[in-house]
Motif scaffolding. Structure first.
Motif, short mmCIF file in Angstrom:
data_model
loop_
_atom_site.label_atom_id
_atom_site.label_comp_id
_atom_site.label_asym_id
_atom_site.label_seq_id
_atom_site.Cartn_x
_atom_site.Cartn_y
_atom_site.Cartn_z
N ASP A 106 1.01 -1.40 -0.10
CA ASP A 106 0.57 -0.14 0.33
C ASP A 106 0.78 0.81 0.21
O ASP A 106 1.83 1.27 0.91
N GLU A 107 0.53 1.99 -0.69
CA GLU A 107 0.89 3.71 -1.19
C GLU A 107 1.64 4.35 0.67
O GLU A 107 2.32 4.79 0.35
N GLY A 166 -6.86 -0.53 -5.03
CA GLY A 166 -6.02 -0.87 -4.08
C GLY A 166 -7.07 -1.58 -3.15
O GLY A 166 -7.05 -2.90 -3.60
N ARG A 215 -6.22 -4.26 4.86
CA ARG A 215 -5.35 -3.40 4.98
C ARG A 215 -5.37 -3.28 6.91
O ARG A 215 -4.15 -3.99 6.80
N THR A 220 1.77 6.63 -6.50
CA THR A 220 1.23 5.08 -7.30
C THR A 220 1.91 4.52 -8.51
O THR A 220 2.55 5.18 -9.19
N HIS A 238 -0.54 -1.79 -10.89
CA HIS A 238 -0.68 -3.20 -9.59
C HIS A 238 0.95 -4.36 -10.72
O HIS A 238 1.26 -5.14 -9.98
#
Length: 155
Positions: free
Chosen positions: A73-74, A108, A114, A127, A130
């Protein structure tokens, strides 16, 4: 220890596929690694949050029971390659059987999913597609193993 890269969607771009396969093949010389793909939800077109929740359930079901879970995750933790190698070394020393890395779709990862992961890792403040994230993760895991083994690749 076995790494699991659990991703939403297929890696369709032939260039990313070739690079990812190359790094996974190199990584296999050190430790087992498995790439698992789950289907992207069709609900995200109408209701993103429901779609992400559906994907989260699929991701969770795909991972091995008892795995150390890491969401890519960013907003996650930014590590150097050596810091990631320390994580990997700690897992090996403590006898961790499975480490599952989760890569979401273009939308996301579900926020609750998460948060439920043991750790959150960022490959960049930017970002990333994927497909690129999957390739970069494979490369960084290979790099971590070469650092642990004291081999010259990481320089």
């Amino acid at each position: 220890m076995k790494f699991e890269i659990v991703a939403v969607g297929k890696l369709r771009n032939q260039h990313f596929r070739a690079l990812t396969d190359d790094y996974l093949g190199r990584l296999e010389h050190y430790t087992p690694v498995e790439e698992l793909e789950v289907r992207e939800s069709r609900l995200t077109d109408r209701n993103v949050s429901k779609g992400l929740a559906e994907e989260a359930e699929s991701l969770e079901n795909a991972a091995s029971e008892g795995a150390v879970t890491i969401a890519l995750d960013e907003r996650g933790k930014h590590l150097t390659s050596r810091e990631l190698a320390r994580w990997v070394d700690d897992w090996m020393v403590t006898g961790t059987r499975y480490v599952s890395f989760f890569i979401g779709s273009a939308n996301g990862l579900d926020a609750n999913f998460r948060k439920s992961c043991r750790r959150r890792l960022s490959l960049s403040k930017m970002t990333l597609p994927h497909e690129m994230a999957r390739m970069m993760l494979a490369e960084q895991l290979y790099r971590a193993m070469s650092i642990i083994r004291g081999e010259p690749y990481h320089r």
